[in-house]
Design an enzyme around this catalytic site. Structure first.
Site, PDB file in Angstrom:
ATOM      1  N   ASN A  40       3.883   7.734  -9.328  1.00 25.19           N
ATOM      2  CA  ASN A  40       3.691   6.762  -8.252  1.00 25.19           C
ATOM      3  C   ASN A  40       3.971   7.496  -6.946  1.00 25.19           C
ATOM      4  O   ASN A  40       5.127   7.781  -6.611  1.00 25.19           O
ATOM      5  CB  ASN A  40       4.625   5.566  -8.423  1.00 25.19           C
ATOM      6  CG  ASN A  40       4.415   4.487  -7.377  1.00 25.19           C
ATOM      7  OD1 ASN A  40       4.162   4.763  -6.212  1.00 25.19           O
ATOM      8  ND2 ASN A  40       4.545   3.243  -7.778  1.00 25.19           N
ATOM      9  N   ASP A  70       3.430   3.129 -13.649  1.00 24.61           N
ATOM     10  CA  ASP A  70       4.593   2.398 -13.143  1.00 24.61           C
ATOM     11  C   ASP A  70       4.480   0.963 -13.654  1.00 24.61           C
ATOM     12  O   ASP A  70       3.690   0.168 -13.145  1.00 24.61           O
ATOM     13  CB  ASP A  70       4.592   2.441 -11.611  1.00 24.61           C
ATOM     14  CG  ASP A  70       5.737   1.654 -11.003  1.00 24.61           C
ATOM     15  OD1 ASP A  70       6.618   1.189 -11.755  1.00 24.61           O
ATOM     16  OD2 ASP A  70       5.743   1.492  -9.766  1.00 24.61           O
ATOM     17  N   TYR A  96      -0.551   0.221 -12.767  1.00 24.97           N
ATOM     18  CA  TYR A  96       0.465  -0.066 -11.754  1.00 24.97           C
ATOM     19  C   TYR A  96       0.763  -1.558 -11.828  1.00 24.97           C
ATOM     20  O   TYR A  96       0.039  -2.381 -11.281  1.00 24.97           O
ATOM     21  CB  TYR A  96      -0.010   0.334 -10.360  1.00 24.97           C
ATOM     22  CG  TYR A  96       0.933  -0.067  -9.250  1.00 24.97           C
ATOM     23  CD1 TYR A  96       2.287   0.248  -9.317  1.00 24.97           C
ATOM     24  CD2 TYR A  96       0.470  -0.755  -8.137  1.00 24.97           C
ATOM     25  CE1 TYR A  96       3.155  -0.120  -8.308  1.00 24.97           C
ATOM     26  CE2 TYR A  96       1.328  -1.125  -7.116  1.00 24.97           C
ATOM     27  CZ  TYR A  96       2.668  -0.804  -7.208  1.00 24.97           C
ATOM     28  OH  TYR A  96       3.530  -1.185  -6.209  1.00 24.97           O
ATOM     29  N   GLU A 145      -0.290   3.528  -6.754  1.00 19.75           N
ATOM     30  CA  GLU A 145       0.027   3.066  -5.398  1.00 19.75           C
ATOM     31  C   GLU A 145      -0.563   4.021  -4.356  1.00 19.75           C
ATOM     32  O   GLU A 145       0.144   4.564  -3.502  1.00 19.75           O
ATOM     33  CB  GLU A 145       1.534   2.915  -5.214  1.00 19.75           C
ATOM     34  CG  GLU A 145       1.917   1.893  -4.170  1.00 19.75           C
ATOM     35  CD  GLU A 145       3.388   1.552  -4.153  1.00 19.75           C
ATOM     36  OE1 GLU A 145       3.796   0.776  -3.277  1.00 19.75           O
ATOM     37  OE2 GLU A 145       4.127   2.052  -5.023  1.00 19.75           O
TER      38      GLU A 145
END
Length: 641
Positions: free
Chosen positions: A7, A193, A154, A42
């Site tokens: 991330n 993540d 994510y 991200e």
């Protein structure tokens, strides 16, 4: 072969840290990571923000799932090294409802073109969430290799309970898709993540959270998202009977499986409290593989020493030779389309047309582009001979100048463009009104052309230096004036006389020297300059007593000190534990104190997560900004008294 998930908290964020800021390129970053597949979460960009240095990477292919509506939000990116692997299918979204490059949703593509494992209509109804909304945030990217299906994810974070339903629906959809792929006989690898931890061992603040919430260990493990996640894992702790359809775990936690008792193995640290130096974090980034791939894993670990984000990279290394369908094969043969590798040797070169249509290099805005390296590697074009170009050679410059000097023939129907057309682009010429060429017009020599005749000296000001030197000369020639003459001069400048009307015999403007003689420059300083003290002011200072002069100087000093204190940065108080300057923070939690600033110890938070005494970590100093300003005011009053 190495697979890394990270991330990055912004696709260019790592380039502000060592060692990424030396080269500041993605291939250099991937080489430092030593990975063949890099999954980044991200990214915080949209499709319009993609640039050449993100997509056109020599030796790498790329795939992106970016948010459709929100800006600077989520986003997944996958990079694959062409020398070792190449996917056979690629798609974005978790439920397969997004349109493919052909315009057909992924879940409606033919079986040979889709990855599969999409939830059924009944399963989607049980999720209780809009599939289009779930897949529109750029939170899942799926690549299929012959060896396995890779999901980069994510997961939504816990935003103070504002999106609990969306978060729960996402992890349930993830569980459903993975189990469907497993039932279809495909190996699955999940990385990314996930924004959820397994148990207390994966969170430094877990015990404190349990104490504050006044809950038990069983209640902590049984929170909705954590319960779904643990049922997905092989060996995950589940309290009570398992849910229907989740009777057994299907994914193995590689890092925890190889390091079962390791404490402090965190992947995320809160930046607002500077928790990374003291390793007060949590483990929410995972590399999970299906049970049949567990013998493939050679090593797995976290790389907490690599900075660049509030997360750290997590990787897994696979053996070069693995067991597949009862046979021992080279892993590199199973990571590319059939026929590309055989026994670890490349049999077919990599081509852009062979990659899935969802590849970043096949996007309409990049499919016709080439990198600088490929441009230089292209064969050179055949140069035409000089004899073939002779009919197209333009006339020499004397002919061109002659064409410009002679007036063009009158032709109102077909106006001709002179050879100086590039200098007048954008000006529309009327056929009825033709501008006659001036006989006395002189051709401007080009910048590189040397003039044989020296330039004639023109009247008036030639340069700024000449103006300044002339002004200085005039100023030195002005005689010393009395007070009456000075007053007359000021009146003359405040009400200038109207200029004389030029006659027909003198159409030119007056010369600069003549204008300066008619209106001489004043000798006084410009208004912005401080005025010189008058004789009355000097006499007042000389006639004043020493005591009054000292009082006046003290008043000026006090005024200057007051203004400097007002515009200077506030003096930080010293913390109680280390006698070091504190740092200022602002309360963002909703309530009566929202927006208030306060002072606290500037040292990072320790491993305990609390205020410590007599240690190298953060002490318990806390001072409201308003209270500290009051103390400073009292100190200033005391100093003044």
């Amino acid at each position: 072969m190495r697979l890394t998930t990270w991330n990055v908290n912004g696709i260019r964020n790592p380039f502000s840290y060592q060692p990424w800021n030396s080269a500041r390129t993605f291939p250099a970053m991937f080489d430092i990571l030593g990975s063949d597949i890099v999954v980044m979460q991200e990214l915080k960009i949209q499709r319009k923000d993609l640039r050449d240095d993100m997509v056109l990477l020599d030796g790498w292919d790329c795939y992106f799932s970016l948010p459709k509506h929100k800006k600077g939000y989520s986003g997944i990116g996958m990079y694959t090294r062409n020398a070792t692997c190449s996917p056979i299918r690629a798609e974005e979204g978790l439920l397969g409802v997004l349109p493919s490059p052909s315009g057909v949703p992924y879940c409606e593509l033919p079986e040979e073109e889709s990855i599969g494992g999409y939830p059924s209509a009944f399963q989607i109804a049980e999720l209780g969430i809009d599939p289009a909304e779930l897949d529109a945030e750029g939170r899942c990217l799926v690549l299929e290799f012959p060896a396995f299906v890779l999901l980069g994810v994510y997961s939504p974070a816990n935003s103070n309970g504002m999106r609990d339903d969306f978060r729960y629906g996402f992890i349930c959809s993830l569980d459903c898709r993975i189990r469907n792929l497993t039932r279809a006989g495909k190996r699955v690898v999940l990385v990314g993540d996930l924004n959820v931890s397994r148990d207390e061992l994966d969170g430094a603040s877990a015990l404190e959270d349990i104490r504050k919430a006044a809950i038990t260990h069983e209640e902590y493990i049984s929170t909705p998202n954590r319960r779904i996640f643990n049922q997905l894992l092989i060996g995950g702790e589940v309290i009570g009977p398992r849910d229907d359809g989740r009777e057994e775990g299907v994914l193995w936690d590689t890092t925890r499986g190889l390091h079962p008792y390791r404490k402090g193995m965190y992947t995320h640290w809160e930046q607002k409290i500077n928790a990374r130096p003291g390793n007060f974090g949590s483990r929410i980034d995972f590399v999970l593989v299906c049970e049949s791939m567990q013998p493939w894993v050679k090593d797995a670990n976290t790389q907490e020493g690599l900075l660049g984000s509030d997360h750290c990279p997590v990787y897994v290394d696979f053996h070069d030779t693995v067991q597949s369908h009862g046979n021992e094969v080279s892993l590199i043969d199973e990571m590319s389309p059939p026929g590309v590798f055989h026994d670890g040797a490349r049999m077919k070169e990599w081509k852009v047309l062979d990659v899935p249509p969802f590849s970043g290099k096949r996007l309409p805005e990049f499919d016709k582009r080439r990198s600088i390296k490929s441009m230089f590697a292209a064969p050179s074009l055949r140069q035409p001979s000089s004899s073939a170009l002779e009919p197209f050679i333009k006339p020499s410059s004397p002919v061109k100048q002659q064409a410009v000097a002679d007036p063009a023939p009158a032709n109102h129907d077909f106006p001709q463009l002179s050879s100086t057309a590039p200098e007048s682009i954008g000006i529309t010429a009327s056929p009825a009104l033709k501008r006659k060429a001036s006989v006395s017009a002189k051709l401007k020599p080009s910048k590189r052309q040397k003039s044989d005749t020296p330039a004639l000296a023109a009247k008036g000001q030639q340069s700024m230096k000449g103006f300044l030197s002339k002004g200085k000369a005039n100023a030195t020639e002005l005689p010393t004036r009395t007070a009456g003459e000075e007053q007359q001069t000021n009146q003359r400048f405040t009400t200038p006389e109207p200029p004389a009307t030029p006659t027909a015999s003198a159409p030119s403007l007056p010369d600069t020297a003549t204008t300066a003689d008619q209106h001489p420059l004043p000798t006084t300083a410009p208004p912005s300059a401080p005025a010189s003290p008058t004789p009355s002011t000097l006499s007042a200072f000389t006639d004043a007593s020493p005591s009054s002069f000292t009082a006046h100087a003290a008043s000026i000093s006090a005024t200057q000190k007051t203004w400097s204190t007002l515009f200077s940065r506030p003096i930080a108080p010293l913390c109680e534990g280390h006698s070091e300057p504190c740092k200022t923070m602002q309360t963002k939690k909703k309530g009566s104190n929202q927006g208030r600033s306060f002072w606290m110890c500037a040292r990072p938070l320790g491993p305990s997560g609390g205020k410590e005494k007599g240690t190298q970590w953060r002490c318990g100093t806390f001072v409201w900004g308003s209270e500290w300003q009051g103390r400073r005011g009292e100190e200033r009053v005391g100093e003044g008294g």
